[in-house]
Structure formats: C-alpha cells, structure tokens
Design a protein around this motif. Structure first.
Motif, short mmCIF file in Angstrom:
data_model
loop_
_atom_site.label_atom_id
_atom_site.label_comp_id
_atom_site.label_asym_id
_atom_site.label_seq_id
_atom_site.Cartn_x
_atom_site.Cartn_y
_atom_site.Cartn_z
N LEU A 4 -32.20 -67.33 -31.27
CA LEU A 4 -31.60 -66.75 -30.08
C LEU A 4 -32.07 -65.31 -29.95
CD1 LEU A 4 -29.64 -66.73 -27.68
CD2 LEU A 4 -27.79 -66.23 -29.31
N ALA A 5 -32.88 -65.05 -28.92
CA ALA A 5 -33.51 -63.74 -28.75
C ALA A 5 -32.67 -62.87 -27.82
CB ALA A 5 -34.93 -63.90 -28.22
N THR A 6 -31.43 -62.57 -28.24
CA THR A 6 -30.57 -61.67 -27.49
C THR A 6 -29.95 -60.65 -28.44
OG1 THR A 6 -28.56 -63.02 -27.74
CG2 THR A 6 -29.97 -63.49 -25.84
N ASP A 7 -29.49 -59.55 -27.87
CA ASP A 7 -28.88 -58.51 -28.67
C ASP A 7 -27.45 -58.90 -29.06
OD1 ASP A 7 -29.01 -55.51 -29.57
OD2 ASP A 7 -27.06 -55.80 -28.59
N PRO A 8 -27.06 -58.73 -30.32
CA PRO A 8 -25.73 -59.16 -30.75
C PRO A 8 -24.58 -58.33 -30.21
CG PRO A 8 -26.91 -58.12 -32.56
CD PRO A 8 -27.90 -58.28 -31.45
N VAL A 9 -24.85 -57.13 -29.71
CA VAL A 9 -23.80 -56.33 -29.08
C VAL A 9 -23.63 -56.75 -27.63
CG1 VAL A 9 -23.11 -54.00 -28.36
CG2 VAL A 9 -24.14 -54.36 -30.62
N LEU A 10 -24.71 -56.86 -26.92
CA LEU A 10 -24.66 -57.27 -25.52
C LEU A 10 -24.27 -58.73 -25.39
CD1 LEU A 10 -25.18 -56.72 -22.50
CD2 LEU A 10 -27.62 -57.18 -22.93
N SER A 11 -24.73 -59.57 -26.33
CA SER A 11 -24.54 -61.02 -26.23
C SER A 11 -24.18 -61.59 -27.60
CB SER A 11 -25.83 -61.66 -25.70
OG SER A 11 -25.76 -63.06 -25.73
N PRO A 12 -22.95 -61.35 -28.05
CA PRO A 12 -22.58 -61.84 -29.39
C PRO A 12 -22.54 -63.36 -29.46
CG PRO A 12 -20.66 -60.98 -28.23
CD PRO A 12 -21.85 -60.65 -27.38
N TRP A 13 -23.05 -63.90 -30.56
CA TRP A 13 -23.05 -65.35 -30.77
C TRP A 13 -22.01 -65.70 -31.82
CZ3 TRP A 13 -24.24 -69.79 -28.75
CH2 TRP A 13 -24.25 -70.93 -29.55
N GLU A 14 -21.10 -66.60 -31.49
CA GLU A 14 -20.09 -67.05 -32.44
C GLU A 14 -20.61 -68.29 -33.16
OE1 GLU A 14 -15.53 -68.82 -32.53
OE2 GLU A 14 -16.17 -67.56 -30.85
N PRO A 15 -20.72 -68.25 -34.49
CA PRO A 15 -21.22 -69.41 -35.22
C PRO A 15 -20.41 -70.67 -34.91
CG PRO A 15 -21.10 -67.51 -36.66
CD PRO A 15 -20.43 -67.11 -35.38
N THR A 16 -21.11 -71.80 -34.87
CA THR A 16 -20.49 -73.08 -34.55
C THR A 16 -21.08 -74.15 -35.45
OG1 THR A 16 -20.16 -74.71 -32.77
CG2 THR A 16 -22.21 -73.46 -32.75
N ASP A 17 -20.31 -75.22 -35.66
CA ASP A 17 -20.83 -76.32 -36.46
C ASP A 17 -21.68 -77.29 -35.64
OD1 ASP A 17 -18.83 -77.41 -34.93
OD2 ASP A 17 -17.77 -78.38 -36.59
N LEU A 18 -21.88 -76.99 -34.35
CA LEU A 18 -22.68 -77.88 -33.49
C LEU A 18 -24.17 -77.62 -33.61
CD1 LEU A 18 -20.54 -77.97 -30.20
CD2 LEU A 18 -20.53 -79.56 -32.15
N ILE A 19 -24.54 -76.43 -34.06
CA ILE A 19 -25.96 -76.08 -34.15
C ILE A 19 -26.11 -74.87 -35.06
CG2 ILE A 19 -25.94 -74.50 -32.17
CD1 ILE A 19 -28.72 -75.53 -31.42
N ASP A 20 -27.26 -74.77 -35.70
CA ASP A 20 -27.57 -73.62 -36.55
C ASP A 20 -28.41 -72.64 -35.74
OD1 ASP A 20 -27.96 -71.92 -38.67
OD2 ASP A 20 -29.56 -73.10 -39.57
N VAL A 21 -27.91 -71.44 -35.54
CA VAL A 21 -28.58 -70.44 -34.70
C VAL A 21 -28.87 -69.19 -35.51
CG1 VAL A 21 -28.33 -68.91 -32.70
CG2 VAL A 21 -27.57 -71.29 -32.55
#
Length: 405
Positions: A199-216
């Motif tokens: 995932l090529a986004t900034d973690p402050v602008l676009s935080p990603w919450e870990p999920t068991d549906l996919i490894d990111v």
C-alpha cells in the motif's frame, strides 16, 4: 537487477511508479516502466532514469472518449488490455527480468501476474489507495451493474466481491492464462492481486488498520522528487501580491469545464483572492481578461503548493499527498473512484474542506474556501505537512530488491 513496473492510467497512476523507479535506479537496478504512450509518461520515466515501454493507446484519448460516452464497453476494454499488454510484458520477460510490480487497472495487473507466473518471475501487486483492499473496516467499491448487497456485513461483502470479480474478469483472464500455458483460476481476484499487497500511501494521511482478510505492507507514498524551477512568469505573478488560490483537476475531465471555471474563479474572488488556474485535462480557462487569474499547464506542484493560500483539487491520491505535504489547506471536489475517500480524510484531519458532490458552484465553493482559508485550518495543515513521510519509494525499492533474495 532488472525490474518491470507496470500500470495503465493517468498521471496519478504513473508518477508513483516513476518515484519508485528513481529509487531503484539509484540502487543500480535497470527499470522499465510499462505505461501508456503519452509523452508526459516518457518524460516521467526519463526523470527517473528508467526506460519507458509504451503500451496500448494514449490514456488521455481514452479518458476523453469515455467522458463523451464514446469509449469501448467494459468487456471490450478488458480484452483490449489483455491483448496489448500480454505481448509487451512477455517481451520484457524473455529479455530477462528479475521482478514484476504492477498497479492500477485490474486487467493490467492480471496480465502482469500471469506473465510473471508463466516465466517464474517474482511478482508484487501494489495499491495507490486503500479502498480496493479487503478489510473488515470498509466495504468493497461498487462497480456499474453490481450494486452492493445491503444485507451483508463487510466480511461477507468482500467474499461477495470475489464472486463479482470472477464474473467480470474470470472468463477473459482465464482465456489469456490458457493461451500462454497456464491453468485457469476459480479466484481471479486473489490469484491476480495476491493475498499479500503493498500500500503506497502515507500512514498519517491514510492510516491502514491491520485485518485478517489480507496481509498489507504500507510503504508510504512513492514520491518522485521534483527540482524543476517554476516558470518565470508564474514566479512574477506569485511575487506580485498575496498568495493566490490554486485550482486544478489534474487528469479529470470535469462535466462542464466552462461552468466549473466560472464557479472556482468567482468563489476565489469572493474571498478577495487571486487565482492560479491549472488547465489540466478539464481544459479550465479564464472567464474574462482580468489580471487576477493566471493560467498554467503542468508545473512543479512540489514547488508551487507551499506558495499558495489554498489548493482546490479533485482528490487524486498523488495530488492529495503533495498538497498535504506542502502544509497548505485544501478544498477537495471529488469526482470518481477513491477521490471521495481522500476528500473525507482531508476533512477528518481538519486540513481543509470536502466539497459536497462533484459539481462545484460559486456558492458551494465559496463556503468550502471559507473553511480552507480559516486561520485554524491553515495552522493544522502547516502542522501536519512535515509529518508526511518522504521515504516510501525507498522502502518499496528495498522490498523489490529483496523479492529474489
């Protein structure tokens, strides 16, 4: 090491690949960027010291035909992409290639993955925005003719999404796979995109919450540094008064360019400001001969954005990252796909305003600009700007170099 980076789309899809390519070439990799044949993409590849492999028709031509309702049907477009990209990717594989990285339109990624599988080349799928990644916190993106079922929770919707993708892409992708000696797949989404994505986004602008549906793996945004000076006449305009408001919709052909230009210019004037109007694919143009509006074509946004009072834009991932990094408040007028997401993030962070709907009017933009030009909004934007990471492309380059380790 030889690397193929592939996508099909507008500048917002290709410039991040150039940002990644620049870091890879700095680490002594030989990089080919497979992208539409538009001259601007050749220029981007050259700035990254990479080779541009032109594939298919110019993207500007395609986008304008779709906007006019004269483009190919979705099924025809899928088959055209497979037919044009398959031979191009195969030629790269047969020349000798150590890694494939693909993003953008699903048929492009599917073609790249199939060729990589056929030749035993390590493959990675990347997303430039999070809305297409399976997550228990969000719903899949709806597609024409495929409204989301209302009675399913997010997890069930992503399982439904697999069936949708199989119904839309399964037959043409499997036909291509079989044509190059691969077995068909009953889960084209997972086979193509894999269950491990970047995932090529900034973690402050676009935080990603870990999920068991996919490894990111969130790398940060892939930014191509831009050292180009601003044109002398633009510099003169900037120096001639208070910071103006920038307005531009990038590679988006807005529904009525004349009305849009009138709305944005009149709303800027309502706040006593001057305007820098970016022509872009919307073909925005001055509404009169007054000297408070300066029209530009493509320029170095990294240099321009810190020098304006506010940035009115369409909410593309690249523009939103650049605007946020500049520390300048924004007004996002979202048009399609992931742009409503970015507009929402700007509003949630308090660094600008989200315009309600894709059609701006003088009244709605005047109100949105009032929020963006408020001193408190400016303070928050200035505080957040330095927190945006600039090492995302370097992080991703190391991932690429480790693909064959």
């Amino acid at each position: 090491m030889r690397v193929l980076l592939a996508s099909r789309g507008s500048r917002g899809d290709i410039e991040p690949l150039a940002g990644l390519a620049a870091r890879l070439t700095a680490k002594n990799a030989e990089v080919t960027i497979a992208a539409p044949p538009d001259p601007e993409f050749t220029d981007l590849a050259a700035r990254a010291d990479a080779r541009h492999l032109p594939v298919d028709a110019p993207i500007r031509q395609m986008v304008q035909s779709i906007a006019k309702g004269t483009g190919p049907s979705m099924h025809q477009h899928i088959r055209e992409i497979l037919a044009s990209h398959g031979p191009a990717f195969t030629a790269v594989a047969e020349e000798g290639c150590d890694a494939f990285v693909a993003t953008g339109l699903f048929p492009v990624v599917a073609t790249a993955q199939a060729v990589a599988e056929r030749y035993g080349i390590p493959f990675a799928s990347a997303a430039l925005q999070p809305t297409t990644l399976p997550s228990h916190t969000q719903r899949p993106f709806p597609m024409p003719g495929w409204p989301l079922p209302e009675d399913l929770d997010n997890r069930a919707l992503w399982e439904w999404d697999k069936q949708k993708m199989q119904a839309i892409f399964g037959e043409p992708v499997n036909a291509y796979r079989e044509s190059i000696g691969l077995p068909p797949t009953e889960d084209v989404r997972t086979r193509t995109l894999t269950d491990h994505r970047w995932l090529a986004t900034d973690p402050v602008l676009s935080p990603w919450e870990p999920t068991d549906l996919i490894d990111v793996v969130q790398t940060g945004a892939w930014i191509l540094p831009d050292e180009r000076p601003l044109p002398a006449d633009l510099e003169a305009f900037l120096d001639a008064g208070e910071p103006p408001v920038y307005i531009g919709f990038g590679s988006i052909p807005v529904r009525d360019a004349e009305d849009a230009a009138r709305a944005v210019v009149e709303s800027v004037r309502a706040h006593g400001r001057r305007a820098v109007l970016s022509r872009g694919w919307a073909r925005l143009a001055p509404i009169d001969d007054r000297d408070d509006c300066f029209v530009i074509d493509e320029v170095n946004q990294q240099a321009l954005f810190p020098r304006v009072a506010a940035i009115v834009h369409h909410g593309g991932a690249g523009t939103t990252h650049t605007a946020t990094r500049s520390g300048t408040p924004q007004v996002v007028v979202p048009q399609i796909v992931d742009q409503p997401y970015w507009a929402g993030r700007v509003a949630e962070l308090g660094i600008g305003a989200r315009h309600d709907g894709p059609v701006p009017t003088t009244e709605t933009l005047t109100a949105a600009l009032a929020t963006a030009l408020d001193p408190e909004t400016g303070r928050r934007a200035a505080e957040l700007g330095p927190k945006i990471r600039t090492d995302g492309a370097d992080t991703a380059a190391d991932l690429v170099l480790n693909m064959t380790a």
